[in-house]
Scaffold this motif. Structure first.
Motif, mmCIF file in Angstrom:
data_model
loop_
_atom_site.group_PDB
_atom_site.id
_atom_site.type_symbol
_atom_site.label_atom_id
_atom_site.label_comp_id
_atom_site.label_asym_id
_atom_site.label_seq_id
_atom_site.Cartn_x
_atom_site.Cartn_y
_atom_site.Cartn_z
ATOM 1 N N UNK A 59 0.837 -1.204 0.000
ATOM 2 C CA UNK A 59 0.000 0.000 0.000
ATOM 3 C C UNK A 59 0.869 1.251 0.000
ATOM 4 N N UNK A 60 1.923 1.241 0.794
ATOM 5 C CA UNK A 60 2.824 2.391 0.848
ATOM 6 C C UNK A 60 3.536 2.587 -0.497
ATOM 7 N N UNK A 61 3.958 1.498 -1.117
ATOM 8 C CA UNK A 61 4.619 1.590 -2.419
ATOM 9 C C UNK A 61 3.630 2.026 -3.486
ATOM 10 N N UNK A 62 2.382 1.615 -3.361
ATOM 11 C CA UNK A 62 1.345 2.076 -4.294
ATOM 12 C C UNK A 62 1.194 3.593 -4.186
ATOM 13 N N UNK A 63 1.184 4.090 -2.970
ATOM 14 C CA UNK A 63 1.081 5.537 -2.758
ATOM 15 C C UNK A 63 2.288 6.262 -3.357
ATOM 16 N N UNK A 64 3.493 5.762 -3.053
ATOM 17 C CA UNK A 64 4.702 6.389 -3.590
ATOM 18 C C UNK A 64 4.731 6.335 -5.114
ATOM 19 N N UNK A 65 4.279 5.218 -5.668
ATOM 20 C CA UNK A 65 4.270 5.063 -7.118
ATOM 21 C C UNK A 65 3.294 6.027 -7.766
ATOM 22 N N UNK A 66 2.131 6.200 -7.145
ATOM 23 C CA UNK A 66 1.139 7.122 -7.699
ATOM 24 C C UNK A 66 1.647 8.560 -7.632
ATOM 25 N N UNK A 67 2.330 8.899 -6.573
ATOM 26 C CA UNK A 67 2.852 10.259 -6.419
ATOM 27 C C UNK A 67 3.947 10.532 -7.450
ATOM 28 N N UNK A 68 4.827 9.567 -7.660
ATOM 29 C CA UNK A 68 5.974 9.811 -8.548
ATOM 30 C C UNK A 68 5.716 9.416 -10.000
ATOM 31 N N UNK A 69 4.567 8.843 -10.295
ATOM 32 C CA UNK A 69 4.263 8.403 -11.660
ATOM 33 C C UNK A 69 4.079 9.613 -12.577
ATOM 34 N N UNK A 70 4.729 9.538 -13.734
ATOM 35 C CA UNK A 70 4.597 10.581 -14.743
ATOM 36 C C UNK A 70 3.771 10.004 -15.885
ATOM 37 N N UNK A 71 2.648 10.624 -16.161
ATOM 38 C CA UNK A 71 1.750 10.145 -17.212
ATOM 39 C C UNK A 71 2.449 10.216 -18.559
ATOM 40 N N UNK A 72 2.300 9.172 -19.343
ATOM 41 C CA UNK A 72 2.903 9.143 -20.666
ATOM 42 C C UNK A 72 4.260 8.462 -20.697
ATOM 43 N N UNK A 73 4.792 8.061 -19.550
ATOM 44 C CA UNK A 73 6.095 7.381 -19.500
ATOM 45 C C UNK A 73 5.917 5.895 -19.259
ATOM 46 N N UNK A 74 4.931 5.301 -19.831
ATOM 47 C CA UNK A 74 4.664 3.878 -19.645
ATOM 48 C C UNK A 74 3.408 3.670 -18.824
ATOM 49 N N UNK A 75 3.113 2.413 -18.583
ATOM 50 C CA UNK A 75 1.900 2.066 -17.842
ATOM 51 C C UNK A 75 2.174 2.109 -16.346
ATOM 52 N N UNK A 76 1.165 2.506 -15.612
ATOM 53 C CA UNK A 76 1.288 2.551 -14.153
ATOM 54 C C UNK A 76 1.476 1.147 -13.586
ATOM 55 N N UNK A 77 0.798 0.158 -14.178
ATOM 56 C CA UNK A 77 0.891 -1.217 -13.683
ATOM 57 C C UNK A 77 2.334 -1.713 -13.735
ATOM 58 N N UNK A 78 3.025 -1.437 -14.819
ATOM 59 C CA UNK A 78 4.428 -1.855 -14.959
ATOM 60 C C UNK A 78 5.307 -1.134 -13.940
ATOM 61 N N UNK A 79 5.043 0.149 -13.773
ATOM 62 C CA UNK A 79 5.815 0.959 -12.841
ATOM 63 C C UNK A 79 5.634 0.446 -11.405
ATOM 64 N N UNK A 80 4.392 0.202 -11.047
ATOM 65 C CA UNK A 80 4.085 -0.286 -9.702
ATOM 66 C C UNK A 80 4.683 -1.677 -9.476
#
Length: 190
Positions: A59-80
């Motif tokens: 859950x904490x990593x999901x939060x950090x991933x959502x905060x640092x995710x840049x739209x257009x630089x790949x899929x969020x699922x892969x990043x997470x």
């Protein structure tokens, strides 16, 4: 195709809401990737980590991933997934390093001899307080007649066929007596 784009739009909305501090959006985003979290939990085993620890970290990593995710630089699922996998590998590395710590503090025998160190004197006395022959005598006193004969068979003093013929019992009964004998020995000696 429409459903896929709707899912991506909903995901982007949830990520933006998480960035704006909405807790319920984080919960929805986390639930959305629960199968991914479960696969990571099942893939990496840590002795001191239970399912709640994994879920809290995820859950904490999901939060950090959502905060640092840049739209257009790949899929969020892969990043997470990458961030969660890297975290799990880091935990495994840490646990393995803790196990190896004793090896890093050890020295070779040759180096010890060259340094003038002597080996520790190991006490060769049995750890039990009661001498072994007294323990065996007590165990033998508590054996049934069949278990006593099974002991003689196990020790090779009396042939198994002779015991079966004299007592007129089946082989299965003697096997059970051997099993009970082993249990009693383990109980009293260990």
């Amino acid at each position: 195709m429409q459903k896929f784009t709707d899912n991506l739009a909903e995901e982007a909305t949830l990520i933006n809401q998480v960035k704006n501090g909405k807790e319920d959006a984080l919960k929805k985003l986390y639930i959305r990737y629960q199968p991914l979290v479960n696969s990571i939990i099942n893939k990496y085993y840590l002795r001191c980590y239970d399912k709640q620890d994994w879920e809290q970290d995820a859950l904490f990593i999901c939060y950090q991933s959502a905060i640092s995710y840049v739209d257009g630089k790949g899929k969020f699922a892969s990043y997470y997934k990458t961030r969660l996998t890297n975290h799990a590998k880091t935990l495994v590395r840490y646990e393995n390093a803790y196990r190896r710590r004793a090896l890093t503090q050890s020295i070779s025998i040759e180096k010890a001899v060259a340094s003038g160190l002597r080996p520790l004197q190991v006490n060769q006395v049995s750890p039990s307080e009661v001498p072994l022959n007294d323990q065996l005598a007590e165990i033998i006193d508590h054996l049934s007649d069949l278990e006593g004969l099974a002991l003689l068979v196990v020790l090779g003093i009396v042939p198994q066929e002779e015991v079966l013929a004299n007592l007129k019992i089946e082989k299965k009964s003697l096997i059970r007596a051997k099993s009970r004998l082993a249990q009693k020995m383990r109980y009293h000696l260990l």
